[in-house]
Design an enzyme around this catalytic site. Structure first.
Site, mmCIF file in Angstrom:
data_model
loop_
_atom_site.group_PDB
_atom_site.id
_atom_site.type_symbol
_atom_site.label_atom_id
_atom_site.label_comp_id
_atom_site.label_asym_id
_atom_site.label_seq_id
_atom_site.Cartn_x
_atom_site.Cartn_y
_atom_site.Cartn_z
ATOM 1 N N TRP A 1 77.751 -20.506 10.751
ATOM 2 C CA TRP A 1 79.215 -20.618 10.751
ATOM 3 C C TRP A 1 79.794 -19.402 11.463
ATOM 4 O O TRP A 1 79.357 -18.273 11.219
ATOM 5 C CB TRP A 1 79.746 -20.667 9.314
ATOM 6 C CG TRP A 1 80.120 -22.061 8.883
ATOM 7 C CD1 TRP A 1 79.288 -23.033 8.430
ATOM 8 C CD2 TRP A 1 81.444 -22.624 8.876
ATOM 9 N NE1 TRP A 1 79.994 -24.170 8.138
ATOM 10 C CE2 TRP A 1 81.323 -23.951 8.403
ATOM 11 C CE3 TRP A 1 82.700 -22.138 9.228
ATOM 12 C CZ2 TRP A 1 82.423 -24.792 8.262
ATOM 13 C CZ3 TRP A 1 83.797 -22.973 9.085
ATOM 14 C CH2 TRP A 1 83.643 -24.286 8.609
ATOM 15 N N THR B 1 92.276 -23.037 1.289
ATOM 16 C CA THR B 1 91.846 -23.529 -0.013
ATOM 17 C C THR B 1 90.982 -22.494 -0.702
ATOM 18 O O THR B 1 90.618 -21.473 -0.105
ATOM 19 C CB THR B 1 91.020 -24.821 0.118
ATOM 20 O OG1 THR B 1 89.736 -24.477 0.642
ATOM 21 C CG2 THR B 1 91.697 -25.829 1.013
ATOM 22 N N HIS C 1 88.020 -22.884 -1.338
ATOM 23 C CA HIS C 1 86.669 -23.026 -0.801
ATOM 24 C C HIS C 1 86.113 -21.643 -0.432
ATOM 25 O O HIS C 1 84.950 -21.328 -0.709
ATOM 26 C CB HIS C 1 86.773 -23.917 0.439
ATOM 27 C CG HIS C 1 85.475 -24.432 0.956
ATOM 28 N ND1 HIS C 1 84.555 -25.094 0.182
ATOM 29 C CD2 HIS C 1 84.932 -24.411 2.218
ATOM 30 C CE1 HIS C 1 83.511 -25.442 0.917
ATOM 31 N NE2 HIS C 1 83.720 -25.039 2.148
ATOM 32 N N VAL D 1 82.604 -15.381 6.568
ATOM 33 C CA VAL D 1 83.459 -16.378 5.917
ATOM 34 C C VAL D 1 84.908 -15.978 6.178
ATOM 35 O O VAL D 1 85.324 -14.857 5.860
ATOM 36 C CB VAL D 1 83.198 -16.457 4.402
ATOM 37 C CG1 VAL D 1 83.847 -17.719 3.832
ATOM 38 C CG2 VAL D 1 81.702 -16.459 4.094
HETATM 39 N N1 INI Z 1 80.490 -21.085 5.754
HETATM 40 C C1 INI Z 1 80.575 -19.857 6.320
HETATM 41 O O1 INI Z 1 79.549 -19.161 6.437
HETATM 42 N N2 INI Z 1 81.786 -19.384 6.750
HETATM 43 C C2 INI Z 1 82.929 -20.107 6.606
HETATM 44 O O2 INI Z 1 83.985 -19.595 7.039
HETATM 45 C C3 INI Z 1 82.867 -21.395 5.999
HETATM 46 N N3 INI Z 1 84.065 -22.188 5.822
HETATM 47 O O3 INI Z 1 85.141 -21.761 6.270
HETATM 48 O O4 INI Z 1 84.029 -23.255 5.232
HETATM 49 C C4 INI Z 1 81.588 -21.878 5.584
HETATM 50 N N4 INI Z 1 81.449 -23.082 5.026
HETATM 51 C C5 INI Z 1 80.153 -23.744 4.894
HETATM 52 C C6 INI Z 1 79.364 -23.329 3.646
HETATM 53 O O5 INI Z 1 78.855 -22.014 3.761
HETATM 54 C C7 INI Z 1 78.162 -24.265 3.440
HETATM 55 O O6 INI Z 1 77.353 -24.239 4.581
HETATM 56 C C8 INI Z 1 78.593 -25.719 3.160
HETATM 57 O O7 INI Z 1 79.501 -25.769 2.080
HETATM 58 C C9 INI Z 1 77.352 -26.570 2.787
HETATM 59 O O8 INI Z 1 76.727 -26.093 1.596
#
Ligand code: INI
Length: 156
Positions: free
Chosen positions: A30, A94, A96, A89
């Protein structure tokens, strides 16, 4: 002054000797431009400390949430001395963000305690992309370099 000079107060000789270390790096995909810059920064510092390139094991995971499991799989190998977890991240609109950050931080710490090895939290948790850029080789240095430095200090 480069970011490494800032970390080390310009004393590059203070990097611990990494000649005999075997290190894992788990890099999240990500925000991959950011995490790649951090991963390259970590590798640069490990090599500068004398870690043999063949003793640096890099693997990728989809996101920061997956970092602890991959770190655990690497850390369980007795020949691995420590693991650097790299992720980025960026806060969305949200909660999340909070779940991912908390899970990554708690999971990474737990792996270190379980295996009695340094598992480094090299995860940027930022409000926006600019803050991430600033910390991945920008005006606030490269947190991947700092993560590698932290690992070397813990191993020493
Ligand atoms: N994962 C990240 O490493 N950075 C992010 O900014 C991010 N956002 O924004 O959603 C993110 N989401 C994915 C998460 O880490 C998992 O891979 C996903 O939920 C599957 O388990």
């Amino acid at each position: 002054m480069s970011s490494i000079d800032k970390i080390l107060s310009a004393d590059l000789s203070s990097l611990p000797d990494g000649k005999y270390y075997r290190v894992g790096i788990v890099c999240s995909e990500w925000n991959i431009e950011i995490t790649t810059a951090m991963c390259n920064g970590a590798i640069k510092i490990l090599q500068k400390a004398g870690v043999d390139t063949k003793n640096i094991f890099v693997c990728n995971v989809p996101g920061a949430f997956e970092l602890p499991l991959a770190a655990q799989k690497i850390a369980k190998h007795s020949e691995i001395d420590g693991v650097i977890c790299i992720g980025c991240v960026i806060r969305g609109e949200t909660t999340h963000y909070d779940y991912i950050c908390n899970a990554a931080a708690t999971g990474i710490m737990q792996v270190g305690l379980n295996f009695n090895k340094p598992i480094i939290f090299g995860v940027l948790t930022t409000e926006n992309m600019q803050q991430a850029i600033d910390r991945a080789g920008g005006k606030y240095g490269n947190k991947g370099e700092e993560a590698a430095y932290s690992l070397l200090k813990m191993l020493a």
